[in-house]
Design an enzyme around this catalytic site. Structure first.
Site, PDB file in Angstrom:
ATOM      1  N   TRP A  66       0.641  -1.227   0.078  1.00 45.82           N
ATOM      2  CA  TRP A  66       0.355  -0.003   0.120  1.00 45.82           C
ATOM      3  C   TRP A  66       0.725   1.231   0.240  1.00 45.82           C
ATOM      4  O   TRP A  66       0.414   2.107  -0.405  1.00 45.82           O
ATOM      5  CB  TRP A  66      -1.248  -0.049   1.123  1.00 45.82           C
ATOM      6  CG  TRP A  66      -1.958  -0.388   0.503  1.00 45.82           C
ATOM      7  CD1 TRP A  66      -2.238  -2.195   1.583  1.00 45.82           C
ATOM      8  CD2 TRP A  66      -2.716  -0.838  -0.693  1.00 45.82           C
ATOM      9  NE1 TRP A  66      -3.223  -3.013   0.913  1.00 45.82           N
ATOM     10  CE2 TRP A  66      -3.632  -2.016   0.396  1.00 45.82           C
ATOM     11  CE3 TRP A  66      -3.244  -0.640  -1.622  1.00 45.82           C
ATOM     12  CZ2 TRP A  66      -4.684  -2.567  -1.012  1.00 45.82           C
ATOM     13  CZ3 TRP A  66      -4.329  -0.963  -2.306  1.00 45.82           C
ATOM     14  CH2 TRP A  66      -5.028  -1.364  -2.096  1.00 45.82           C
TER      15      TRP A  66
ATOM     16  N   ASP B 203      -1.238   7.228   5.732  1.00 50.24           N
ATOM     17  CA  ASP B 203      -2.130   6.037   5.382  1.00 50.24           C
ATOM     18  C   ASP B 203      -2.820   4.738   6.551  1.00 50.24           C
ATOM     19  O   ASP B 203      -2.029   4.062   7.191  1.00 50.24           O
ATOM     20  CB  ASP B 203      -1.714   5.072   3.947  1.00 50.24           C
ATOM     21  CG  ASP B 203      -3.020   4.283   3.705  1.00 50.24           C
ATOM     22  OD1 ASP B 203      -4.574   3.903   4.355  1.00 50.24           O
ATOM     23  OD2 ASP B 203      -3.011   3.863   2.574  1.00 50.24           O
TER      24      ASP B 203
ATOM     25  N   LYS C  11     -12.710  -0.600   6.410  1.00 52.69           N
ATOM     26  CA  LYS C  11     -11.979  -2.111   7.315  1.00 52.69           C
ATOM     27  C   LYS C  11     -11.953  -2.405   7.980  1.00 52.69           C
ATOM     28  O   LYS C  11     -12.667  -3.276   8.997  1.00 52.69           O
ATOM     29  CB  LYS C  11     -10.811  -1.902   7.136  1.00 52.69           C
ATOM     30  CG  LYS C  11      -9.374  -1.330   5.477  1.00 52.69           C
ATOM     31  CD  LYS C  11      -9.085  -2.605   4.633  1.00 52.69           C
ATOM     32  CE  LYS C  11      -9.701  -2.288   3.213  1.00 52.69           C
ATOM     33  NZ  LYS C  11      -8.070  -1.657   3.096  1.00 52.69           N
TER      34      LYS C  11
END
Ligand SMILES: *Cc1c(COP(=O)(O)O)cnc(C)c1O
Length: 362
Positions: free
Chosen positions: A105, A175, A199
């Site tokens: 990511w 993030d 999430k």
């Protein structure tokens, strides 16, 4: 009906109480005769839902008043472009972003940001197969970076930052999609925090951006107006029609977290659940987790069967036992158990019992 335990990395399991409340309020929200989906975003009701969610998030994370909380209809992948477009307008020359490359990511974020800035990979975990997070002592920063980017929980690689890097006057951008709300942390150490809701905080369709006031208002001219943090801040996330239902669902999850005892309770639960699972893996001859013990994620636990030929049998048996979505990310193979806030301890206990029994019989 007893529901199975769902270990999906995202969209992920939600607290059952939240789903029940959403179901009960679906046709007729608090006596208004309509669903939240059917109300104007300018109505008193929806403005109230959004500001309640914002206040609850501010309270849970102890967000200082000098930070804005924005709900934005852009997933983290889209924010990988939206964030540079918002933060790079301040510098005159071609700006540089210092990136800490710790896995899939952060890699995606830096790849996208390349379109808007020079990228300096200040540290990379690639040589260590992303099983370690490079120590900040060896990060090679540029002198005048526009910001430093980290992904503080790598959902796919299963690593988590248990420290906050000190970047001095350079804003730190993180993030936090896959571990926000899992423990208390000091927001003031960051310039900007972002997280997709699907999430931990709710459903797909909305992300949260927490940004320091002085970093808004410098969007590049090419930044779409609807994604300009200055506009979103000025209109309390209602510059355009926001994803009302997704924000409402975030609100229900935030209320649920508060009822559970807030972030210290979430952290205690996460330590217990992840500890059980890692202990089971480490004590076994069949399962392995290659991540360095100093940075093993409490939220996403990848593990591999030493005998890969057993993968399909393991997954089929798990499903029969009501343990769903344990298959690892396609880039990693093996297994992955995502055990966010909404995963009950009983789910992890059941998984561990299944893993022990599987090892005994195979
Ligand atoms: C899931 C995830 C993303 C991507 O989310 P999209 O909604 O697919 O854009 C980005 N970063 C992290 C840390 C994630 O866990």
């Amino acid at each position: 009906m007893e529901r199975p335990f769902n270990f999906s990395a995202g969209p992920a399991t939600l607290p059952e109480a939240v789903l029940e409340q959403a179901a009960a309020e679906m046709l007729n929200w608090r006596g208004r005769g309509v669903s939240v989906m059917e109300m104007s975003h300018r109505s008193e009701e929806v403005v109230g839902i959004i500001s309640q969610a914002e206040n609850d998030l501010r309270e849970l994370l102890a967000v200082p008043q000098t930070y804005r909380i924005l709900f934005i209809q852009a997933s983290p992948t889209a924010l990988n472009a939206v964030i540079p477009m918002n933060l790079l307008g301040k510098s005159r020359h071609l700006p540089t972003i210092d990136g800490i490359y710790t896995g899939v990511w952060s890699g995606r974020s830096l790849e996208e940001a390349k379109k808007y800035a020079a990228i300096n990979i200040a540290a990379s975990g690639e040589a260590a197969h992303f099983n370690q997070i490079p120590s900040p002592d060896i990060w090679r920063m540029t002198d005048d970076a526009a910001y430093v980017h980290i992904c503080s929980n790598e959902t796919i690689n299963g690593t988590e930052f248990f420290f906050t890097p000190d970047t001095g006057t350079v804003p730190l951008v993180a993030d936090m999609s896959s571990h926000i709300l899992s423990r208390p942390f000091d927001v003031a150490r960051y310039g900007l925090i972002f997280a997709g809701a699907q999430k931990i905080m709710g459903m797909a369709g909305v992300s949260v951006v927490i940004v320091r006031d002085d970093l808004t208002g410098y969007a590049l001219p090419i930044c779409p107006a609807a994604y300009d943090f200055g506009n979103l801040a000025a209109y309390h996330s209602c510059f355009n029609t926001p994803p009302v239902y997704a924000i409402y669902l975030c609100g229900l999850v935030l209320q649920w977290v508060k009822r559970q005892g807030g972030l210290t309770a979430m952290e205690a639960a996460a330590i217990k659940k992840s500890g059980l699972l890692y202990d089971c893996i480490d004590a076994s001859g069949l399962y392995v987790n290659p991540v360095d013990r100093t940075c093993r994620s409490r939220m996403n636990v990848p593990f591999f069967l030493r005998d890969e030929a057993l993968n399909a049998t393991f997954l089929a048996g798990a499903e029969q036992n009501g343990l769903l979505q344990l298959k690892g990310h396609r880039s990693m193979g093996g297994m992955r158990a995502s055990i966010y806030n909404a995963m009950p301890l009983a789910g992890v206990e059941k998984l561990v019992a299944y893993m022990r029994e599987f090892e005994r019989t195979h």
